[in-house]
Design a protein around this motif. Structure first.
Motif, mmCIF file in Angstrom:
data_model
loop_
_atom_site.group_PDB
_atom_site.id
_atom_site.type_symbol
_atom_site.label_atom_id
_atom_site.label_comp_id
_atom_site.label_asym_id
_atom_site.label_seq_id
_atom_site.Cartn_x
_atom_site.Cartn_y
_atom_site.Cartn_z
ATOM 1 N N ARG A 29 0.685 -0.923 -0.297
ATOM 2 C CA ARG A 29 0.022 -0.408 0.605
ATOM 3 C C ARG A 29 1.173 1.355 -0.770
ATOM 4 N NH1 ARG A 29 -3.930 -2.636 4.616
ATOM 5 N NH2 ARG A 29 -5.118 -3.707 3.383
ATOM 6 N N SER A 30 -0.159 2.180 -0.317
ATOM 7 C CA SER A 30 1.143 3.707 -0.764
ATOM 8 C C SER A 30 0.388 4.287 0.668
ATOM 9 C CB SER A 30 0.790 4.985 -2.247
ATOM 10 O OG SER A 30 -0.127 4.116 -2.016
ATOM 11 N N ASP A 31 1.268 5.321 0.920
ATOM 12 C CA ASP A 31 0.359 6.387 1.606
ATOM 13 C C ASP A 31 -1.129 6.594 2.021
ATOM 14 O OD1 ASP A 31 2.670 6.402 3.199
ATOM 15 O OD2 ASP A 31 4.469 8.143 2.316
ATOM 16 N N ASP A 32 -1.343 7.151 0.299
ATOM 17 C CA ASP A 32 -2.069 7.734 0.368
ATOM 18 C C ASP A 32 -3.592 6.365 0.627
ATOM 19 O OD1 ASP A 32 -4.534 9.206 -0.568
ATOM 20 O OD2 ASP A 32 -4.403 7.558 -2.660
ATOM 21 N N ASP A 33 -3.237 5.257 0.390
ATOM 22 C CA ASP A 33 -3.531 3.901 0.703
ATOM 23 C C ASP A 33 -4.076 4.281 1.926
ATOM 24 O OD1 ASP A 33 -3.839 3.078 -2.282
ATOM 25 O OD2 ASP A 33 -2.481 1.948 -2.120
ATOM 26 N N ARG A 34 -2.716 4.344 3.014
ATOM 27 C CA ARG A 34 -2.888 4.342 4.135
ATOM 28 C C ARG A 34 -3.564 4.398 4.782
ATOM 29 N NH1 ARG A 34 2.219 1.714 2.841
ATOM 30 N NH2 ARG A 34 2.948 3.321 3.504
ATOM 31 N N ALA A 35 -3.967 5.759 3.994
ATOM 32 C CA ALA A 35 -4.696 7.286 4.887
ATOM 33 C C ALA A 35 -6.218 7.084 4.596
ATOM 34 C CB ALA A 35 -4.670 8.795 4.154
#
Length: 261
Positions: free
Chosen positions: A117-123
């Motif tokens: 996951r990317s930072d955006d996915d996690r956010a």
């Protein structure tokens, strides 16, 4: 181990296949798939701890707890080596089990799950978790409907959508939030390469949270895997399109047993 004795069902004959459902679901998730596999596999479906008819130990739970429950069930049923198929959170429990118990894992099928996951996915996941804690799970169910099902399915089968939502409502809130946290915070990337058994990686083309990008990453990290992307589907594959999942799952599993049935 911190294991609990989960509620389970066994159907069919052949090599054992353990079926692991996702967040707030039940062992009945697999009924249609079992109908297409019980002629060649002993299908074991079970309720995760805190779900359905399984015991309700105090939260929070960890991924290791869920792996321990699966291992305890394998020991209770006396199966030496098992195939595992998991959906969503279940698709994380399966490879985590294979990593912890490599001699017992014959294969793993990872359906609609996520890694890399990317930072955006996690956010985005953190925002969903925060909304559930702030507004309540029932009040945020509309978000899940649009993530889980395609619009045509929602229009054609409102009763099946409602049945899935009722499973969530019937899951204790602390349990749902705990397993959601496991799903949201687990990152398999550091250890997927340690999963040595054959794997099937399958997701829907339109699955937002477990999208093809993340599943291509999973496929690339696993030493021995096959990737399938099902066109036009979102997350709730086992409800909306078990008939499309089954042929790929059956072909993969029979390939691991050497059967041509």
């Amino acid at each position: 181990m911190s294991a609990v004795d989960v509620s389970y069902r066994v159907r069919g004959n052949g090599p054992p296949l353990y079926l692991v459902h996702g967040i707030g679901a039940r062992k009945t998730t697999w009924d249609a798939v079992i109908e297409g596999l019980e002629d060649v596999f002993t299908c074991v479906s079970y309720d995760l701890r805190g779900h359905g008819e399984s015991p309700l130990p105090p939260t929070p739970y960890s991924l290791d707890d869920l792996v321990d429950d699966l291992e305890a069930l394998r020991q209770r049923l006396g199966h030496e080596r098992i195939h595992i198929a998991g959906h969503s959170l279940g698709g994380m429990i399966g490879p985590a089990y294979a990593r912890a118990h490599p001699r017992q894992a014959a294969s793993v099928s990872l359906l609609s799950t996520a890694a890399g996951r990317s930072d955006d996915d996690r956010a985005k996941l953190q925002a969903v978790g925060a909304a559930m804690r702030r507004d309540g799970i029932a009040e945020t169910l509309g978000t899940f409907v649009s993530r889980w099902f395609t619009d045509p399915f929602i229009d054609a089968h409102p009763e099946r959508v409602e049945a899935r939502l009722q499973q969530v409502r019937d899951t204790p809130a602390d349990v749902f939030l705990s397993v959601f946290d496991i799903y949201a915070t687990t990152e398999m990337a550091p250890w997927l390469a340690d999963v040595s058994c054959p794997c099937l990686v399958l997701t829907g083309e339109l699955d937002g949270g477990c999208n093809p990008r993340l599943n291509r990453f999973i496929h690339g990290q696993l030493p021995d895997s096959r990737l399938v992307i099902l066109e036009g589907l979102k997350h709730a594959l086992m409800i909306e399109a078990s008939d499309r999942v089954l042929p790929h799952l059956r072909e993969f599993l029979l390939g691991q047993t050497g059967s041509r049935s």
